[in-house]
Design a protein around this motif. Structure first.
Motif, PDB file in Angstrom:
ATOM      1  N   ARG A 196     -37.946 -68.721  26.776  1.00 23.93           N
ATOM      2  CA  ARG A 196     -38.747 -69.011  27.953  1.00 23.93           C
ATOM      3  C   ARG A 196     -40.206 -68.756  27.629  1.00 23.93           C
ATOM      4  NH1 ARG A 196     -37.030 -65.693  32.824  1.00 23.93           N
ATOM      5  NH2 ARG A 196     -35.203 -66.915  32.459  1.00 23.93           N
ATOM      6  N   ARG A 197     -41.028 -69.705  27.945  1.00 26.70           N
ATOM      7  CA  ARG A 197     -42.468 -69.578  27.757  1.00 26.70           C
ATOM      8  C   ARG A 197     -43.000 -68.655  28.844  1.00 26.70           C
ATOM      9  NH1 ARG A 197     -46.698 -73.731  29.692  1.00 26.70           N
ATOM     10  NH2 ARG A 197     -48.570 -72.794  28.858  1.00 26.70           N
ATOM     11  N   SER A 198     -43.853 -67.713  28.476  1.00 29.72           N
ATOM     12  CA  SER A 198     -44.427 -66.846  29.492  1.00 29.72           C
ATOM     13  C   SER A 198     -45.419 -67.658  30.320  1.00 29.72           C
ATOM     14  CB  SER A 198     -45.118 -65.640  28.852  1.00 29.72           C
ATOM     15  OG  SER A 198     -46.242 -66.058  28.113  1.00 29.72           O
ATOM     16  N   VAL A 199     -45.586 -67.246  31.562  1.00 36.65           N
ATOM     17  CA  VAL A 199     -46.478 -67.935  32.484  1.00 36.65           C
ATOM     18  C   VAL A 199     -47.646 -67.003  32.787  1.00 36.65           C
ATOM     19  CG1 VAL A 199     -46.689 -68.960  34.777  1.00 36.65           C
ATOM     20  CG2 VAL A 199     -44.556 -69.207  33.500  1.00 36.65           C
ATOM     21  N   PRO A 200     -48.841 -67.321  32.268  1.00 38.94           N
ATOM     22  CA  PRO A 200     -49.987 -66.462  32.568  1.00 38.94           C
ATOM     23  C   PRO A 200     -50.365 -66.588  34.039  1.00 38.94           C
ATOM     24  CG  PRO A 200     -50.705 -68.415  31.377  1.00 38.94           C
ATOM     25  CD  PRO A 200     -49.206 -68.466  31.448  1.00 38.94           C
ATOM     26  N   ILE A 201     -50.636 -65.439  34.673  1.00 44.87           N
ATOM     27  CA  ILE A 201     -50.954 -65.447  36.097  1.00 44.87           C
ATOM     28  C   ILE A 201     -51.791 -64.206  36.418  1.00 44.87           C
ATOM     29  CG2 ILE A 201     -48.851 -64.228  36.774  1.00 44.87           C
ATOM     30  CD1 ILE A 201     -48.700 -66.194  39.180  1.00 44.87           C
ATOM     31  N   THR A 202     -52.701 -64.346  37.364  1.00 43.87           N
ATOM     32  CA  THR A 202     -53.480 -63.196  37.798  1.00 43.87           C
ATOM     33  C   THR A 202     -52.613 -62.341  38.719  1.00 43.87           C
ATOM     34  OG1 THR A 202     -54.359 -64.326  39.753  1.00 43.87           O
ATOM     35  CG2 THR A 202     -55.646 -64.502  37.705  1.00 43.87           C
ATOM     36  N   ALA A 203     -52.995 -61.088  38.898  1.00 45.36           N
ATOM     37  CA  ALA A 203     -52.253 -60.203  39.797  1.00 45.36           C
ATOM     38  C   ALA A 203     -52.271 -60.765  41.216  1.00 45.36           C
ATOM     39  CB  ALA A 203     -52.842 -58.797  39.756  1.00 45.36           C
ATOM     40  N   ASP A 204     -53.418 -61.304  41.644  1.00 46.20           N
ATOM     41  CA  ASP A 204     -53.517 -61.908  42.978  1.00 46.20           C
ATOM     42  C   ASP A 204     -52.595 -63.113  43.095  1.00 46.20           C
ATOM     43  OD1 ASP A 204     -55.425 -60.060  43.767  1.00 46.20           O
ATOM     44  OD2 ASP A 204     -57.128 -61.406  43.434  1.00 46.20           O
ATOM     45  N   GLY A 205     -52.565 -63.936  42.054  1.00 44.24           N
ATOM     46  CA  GLY A 205     -51.704 -65.119  42.067  1.00 44.24           C
ATOM     47  C   GLY A 205     -50.234 -64.744  42.136  1.00 44.24           C
ATOM     48  N   LEU A 206     -49.849 -63.691  41.427  1.00 44.26           N
ATOM     49  CA  LEU A 206     -48.464 -63.230  41.456  1.00 44.26           C
ATOM     50  C   LEU A 206     -48.109 -62.734  42.859  1.00 44.26           C
ATOM     51  CD1 LEU A 206     -45.847 -62.725  39.921  1.00 44.26           C
ATOM     52  CD2 LEU A 206     -46.780 -60.506  39.205  1.00 44.26           C
ATOM     53  N   GLN A 207     -49.034 -62.025  43.494  1.00 40.34           N
ATOM     54  CA  GLN A 207     -48.774 -61.543  44.847  1.00 40.34           C
ATOM     55  C   GLN A 207     -48.656 -62.702  45.835  1.00 40.34           C
ATOM     56  OE1 GLN A 207     -47.962 -58.337  45.740  1.00 40.34           O
ATOM     57  NE2 GLN A 207     -47.364 -59.442  47.591  1.00 40.34           N
TER      58      GLN A 207
ATOM     59  N   TYR B  16     -65.558 -71.904  39.526  1.00 38.82           N
ATOM     60  CA  TYR B  16     -64.170 -72.160  39.184  1.00 38.82           C
ATOM     61  C   TYR B  16     -63.551 -70.858  38.678  1.00 38.82           C
ATOM     62  CZ  TYR B  16     -65.256 -77.184  39.118  1.00 38.82           C
ATOM     63  OH  TYR B  16     -65.636 -78.453  39.454  1.00 38.82           O
ATOM     64  N   ARG B  17     -62.299 -70.670  38.993  1.00 37.47           N
ATOM     65  CA  ARG B  17     -61.533 -69.578  38.387  1.00 37.47           C
ATOM     66  C   ARG B  17     -60.544 -70.246  37.455  1.00 37.47           C
ATOM     67  NH1 ARG B  17     -58.993 -64.257  40.532  1.00 37.47           N
ATOM     68  NH2 ARG B  17     -58.648 -63.294  38.496  1.00 37.47           N
ATOM     69  N   ILE B  18     -60.546 -69.839  36.205  1.00 36.64           N
ATOM     70  CA  ILE B  18     -59.645 -70.421  35.215  1.00 36.64           C
ATOM     71  C   ILE B  18     -58.334 -69.633  35.267  1.00 36.64           C
ATOM     72  CG2 ILE B  18     -59.336 -71.084  32.803  1.00 36.64           C
ATOM     73  CD1 ILE B  18     -61.774 -72.407  34.250  1.00 36.64           C
ATOM     74  N   VAL B  19     -57.261 -70.335  35.621  1.00 37.75           N
ATOM     75  CA  VAL B  19     -55.965 -69.698  35.839  1.00 37.75           C
ATOM     76  C   VAL B  19     -54.874 -70.453  35.081  1.00 37.75           C
ATOM     77  CG1 VAL B  19     -56.616 -68.787  38.112  1.00 37.75           C
ATOM     78  CG2 VAL B  19     -55.572 -71.058  37.947  1.00 37.75           C
ATOM     79  N   GLY B  20     -53.699 -69.864  35.073  1.00 42.00           N
ATOM     80  CA  GLY B  20     -52.544 -70.535  34.484  1.00 42.00           C
ATOM     81  C   GLY B  20     -52.043 -71.615  35.422  1.00 42.00           C
ATOM     82  N   PRO B  21     -51.164 -72.483  34.943  1.00 40.88           N
ATOM     83  CA  PRO B  21     -50.682 -73.615  35.730  1.00 40.88           C
ATOM     84  C   PRO B  21     -50.012 -73.237  37.054  1.00 40.88           C
ATOM     85  CG  PRO B  21     -49.930 -73.780  33.451  1.00 40.88           C
ATOM     86  CD  PRO B  21     -50.613 -72.470  33.594  1.00 40.88           C
ATOM     87  N   ALA B  22     -49.458 -72.032  37.159  1.00 42.23           N
ATOM     88  CA  ALA B  22     -48.758 -71.636  38.382  1.00 42.23           C
ATOM     89  C   ALA B  22     -49.698 -71.377  39.554  1.00 42.23           C
ATOM     90  CB  ALA B  22     -47.925 -70.384  38.119  1.00 42.23           C
ATOM     91  N   GLU B  23     -50.996 -71.223  39.275  1.00 38.53           N
ATOM     92  CA  GLU B  23     -51.956 -70.885  40.332  1.00 38.53           C
ATOM     93  C   GLU B  23     -52.910 -72.017  40.687  1.00 38.53           C
ATOM     94  OE1 GLU B  23     -53.698 -66.763  40.354  1.00 38.53           O
ATOM     95  OE2 GLU B  23     -53.057 -66.919  38.257  1.00 38.53           O
ATOM     96  N   VAL B  24     -52.738 -73.155  40.102  1.00 43.04           N
ATOM     97  CA  VAL B  24     -53.679 -74.257  40.285  1.00 43.04           C
ATOM     98  C   VAL B  24     -53.879 -74.590  41.762  1.00 43.04           C
ATOM     99  CG1 VAL B  24     -54.059 -76.716  39.846  1.00 43.04           C
ATOM    100  CG2 VAL B  24     -53.230 -75.242  38.029  1.00 43.04           C
ATOM    101  N   ASP B  25     -55.144 -74.672  42.151  1.00 40.34           N
ATOM    102  CA  ASP B  25     -55.523 -75.043  43.514  1.00 40.34           C
ATOM    103  C   ASP B  25     -56.954 -75.570  43.450  1.00 40.34           C
ATOM    104  OD1 ASP B  25     -55.923 -75.372  46.216  1.00 40.34           O
ATOM    105  OD2 ASP B  25     -55.627 -73.257  46.734  1.00 40.34           O
TER     106      ASP B  25
END
Length: 159
Positions: free
Chosen positions: A4-15, A108-117
């Motif tokens: 499984r590829r890890s998914v980079p995410i900010t703490a705020d995005g995870l919450q 812009y905030r540079i985030v992983g694909p799971a947080e795109v907005d």
């Protein structure tokens, strides 16, 4: 064995994902109750109208729950302390740029694909603009190839 590829995410995005998951689980329960009530109100009737809409919503909810759970299980939280004070744009950085030739800055905030907005300024590190900005320093001008031509962005600040 599946890697499984890890998914980079900010703490705020995870919450935010955890909060959405709780909301969806509540909606899942409500949808199941509506479907059950519909069956009790008209046994043997064909599913039409609201019943079908509720089942479609339930299917969407189930899919989104699975998606969020997969992201959470593979989440690798970005260490935001490593980003603070960095002189280059990194995953998790907030960067102020000026699209050239305009005179208005954009954040812009540079985030992983799971947080795109994009509407709220969250760009994926895998997007053309996000990729171009990674590694840039204040004062740099980056170029991004788009379907309508090359766009330029001057980096004004990094935080």
């Amino acid at each position: 064995m599946v890697l499984r590829r890890s998914v980079p995410i900010t703490a705020d995005g995870l919450q935010r994902l955890r909060d959405e998951l709780l909301t969806l689980k509540d909606r899942r329960r409500e949808a199941a109750e509506l479907i059950q009530q519909s069956r009790e109100d008209s046994p043997g009737a064909r599913d039409e109208g609201e019943g079908t809409e509720t089942k479609n919503e339930q299917a969407f909810i189930e899919g989104r729950i699975r998606e969020i759970e997969a992201v959470i299980s593979a989440a690798e939280v970005i260490d935001e302390q490593e980003i603070e004070g960095s002189d280059v744009v990194r995953l998790g950085s907030t960067v102020t740029v000026r699209p050239l030739p305009k005179r208005t800055d954009v954040n812009y905030r540079i985030v992983g694909p799971a947080e795109v907005d994009p509407k709220n300024g969250f760009l994926s590190d895998e997007s053309p603009v996000g990729k171009a900005l990674l590694g840039a320093k204040v004062g740099d001008t980056v170029e991004v190839a788009t379907p309508t031509g090359v766009r330029k962005f001057k980096v004004k600040a990094i935080s």
